[in-house]
Write an enzyme that holds these catalytic residues in place. Structure first.
Site, mmCIF file in Angstrom:
data_model
loop_
_atom_site.group_PDB
_atom_site.id
_atom_site.type_symbol
_atom_site.label_atom_id
_atom_site.label_comp_id
_atom_site.label_asym_id
_atom_site.label_seq_id
_atom_site.Cartn_x
_atom_site.Cartn_y
_atom_site.Cartn_z
ATOM 1 N N ALA A 1 0.937 -1.325 -0.022
ATOM 2 C CA ALA A 1 0.097 -0.140 -0.026
ATOM 3 C C ALA A 1 0.837 1.076 0.143
ATOM 4 O O ALA A 1 2.017 1.256 0.467
ATOM 5 C CB ALA A 1 -1.001 -0.013 1.357
ATOM 6 N N VAL A 2 0.285 2.329 -0.758
ATOM 7 C CA VAL A 2 0.913 3.659 -0.844
ATOM 8 C C VAL A 2 -0.104 4.494 -0.176
ATOM 9 O O VAL A 2 -1.234 4.595 -0.706
ATOM 10 C CB VAL A 2 1.441 3.907 -2.113
ATOM 11 C CG1 VAL A 2 2.086 5.177 -2.170
ATOM 12 C CG2 VAL A 2 2.628 3.012 -2.579
ATOM 13 N N ASN B 1 -9.859 -4.732 -8.171
ATOM 14 C CA ASN B 1 -8.701 -3.778 -7.714
ATOM 15 C C ASN B 1 -7.976 -3.652 -9.022
ATOM 16 O O ASN B 1 -6.940 -3.998 -9.357
ATOM 17 C CB ASN B 1 -7.712 -4.289 -6.500
ATOM 18 C CG ASN B 1 -6.881 -3.025 -6.002
ATOM 19 O OD1 ASN B 1 -6.891 -2.177 -6.733
ATOM 20 N ND2 ASN B 1 -6.566 -3.249 -4.879
ATOM 21 N N TYR C 1 0.612 -4.874 -11.030
ATOM 22 C CA TYR C 1 1.171 -6.133 -10.830
ATOM 23 C C TYR C 1 1.573 -6.644 -12.290
ATOM 24 O O TYR C 1 2.607 -7.273 -12.456
ATOM 25 C CB TYR C 1 0.280 -7.332 -10.175
ATOM 26 C CG TYR C 1 0.364 -7.004 -8.509
ATOM 27 C CD1 TYR C 1 1.481 -6.663 -7.575
ATOM 28 C CD2 TYR C 1 -0.989 -6.797 -7.821
ATOM 29 C CE1 TYR C 1 1.282 -6.122 -6.485
ATOM 30 C CE2 TYR C 1 -1.314 -6.712 -6.545
ATOM 31 C CZ TYR C 1 -0.197 -6.454 -5.864
ATOM 32 O OH TYR C 1 -0.078 -6.004 -4.502
ATOM 33 N N GLU D 1 -2.499 -12.349 -3.743
ATOM 34 C CA GLU D 1 -3.910 -12.310 -4.220
ATOM 35 C C GLU D 1 -4.124 -10.788 -4.058
ATOM 36 O O GLU D 1 -3.671 -10.236 -3.425
ATOM 37 C CB GLU D 1 -4.605 -13.120 -2.893
ATOM 38 C CG GLU D 1 -4.618 -14.631 -2.921
ATOM 39 C CD GLU D 1 -3.561 -15.060 -2.018
ATOM 40 O OE1 GLU D 1 -2.813 -14.507 -1.429
ATOM 41 O OE2 GLU D 1 -3.358 -16.449 -2.411
#
Ligand SMILES: CC(C)(COP(=O)(O)OP(=O)(O)OC[C@H]1O[C@@H](n2cnc3c(N)ncnc32)[C@H](O)[C@@H]1OP(=O)(O)O)[C@@H](O)C(=O)NCCC(=O)NCCS
Length: 148
Positions: A75-76, A113, A120, A108
């Protein structure tokens, strides 16, 4: 614009900042005890944080099992997204894996999302399966893998 944060291993003193970011960026955030487990108790962890002016602005939590790495959480913080911070964390993770026996990285990601899935894919992860009802919200997850 790309920024260049300092990337280092996560420390127990980062837990409060991780939790605050987690709660800002996810609608279904990890609990304090999940984050504490990964930072304090996970015996085979590779946990990294990205910092600007000593504040944590992003993190990557993962663990190694023999020749596999499981990317658990990435996360950012909202104000720092789309500036290469997650890319910096991924690059540092792959740099550190060069000295290990890891051959595959798994993760996962929620099927909805799309931003993370795009990220990814850009890093070479391919979809290999779908886990039905993976999240406690009932949402399905894509399983993605990258060979090293
Ligand atoms: C996914 C996430 C970690 C990416 O971090 P980031 O620092 O913004 O990513 P970077 O700036 O390093 O990489 C940006 C690249 O990733 C992809 N990307 C990232 N967010 C995207 C979005 N919302 N839509 C489409 N592509 C996206 C694009 O390829 C983008 O490159 P581009 O800007 O040239 O198009 C960040 O958006 C985030 O924290 N999201 C909320 C938490 C989350 O969903 N984590 C993943 C859980 S599995």
């Amino acid at each position: 614009m790309t920024i260049t944060p300092v990337i280092r291993e996560a420390l127990p003193t980062d837990i409060e900042q991780l939790l605050a970011i987690e709660r800002r960026v996810f609608t279904d955030p990890w609990t304090r005890s999940q984050i504490e487990f990964e930072l304090l108790k996970q015996p085979v962890a590779l946990n990294l944080v990205a910092c600007m002016n000593e504040d944590v602005i992003g993190y990557l939590l993962s663990y190694l099992v023999v020749d596999e790495l499981h990317l658990n959480n990435l996360a950012v913080d909202n104000d720092f997204q789309k500036q290469g911070v997650a890319a910096g964390l991924m690059q540092e993770m792959f740099n550190r894996l060069e000295a290990t026996a890891v051959k595959h990285c798994y993760l996962e990601v929620a099927v909805t999302n799309s931003g993370a899935i795009a990220f990814y894919r850009r890093w070479g992860f391919d979809q290999v399966a779908i886990r039905k009802n993976y999240y406690h919200t009932g949402e399905d997850a894509l399983v993605m893998v990258k060979g090293l």
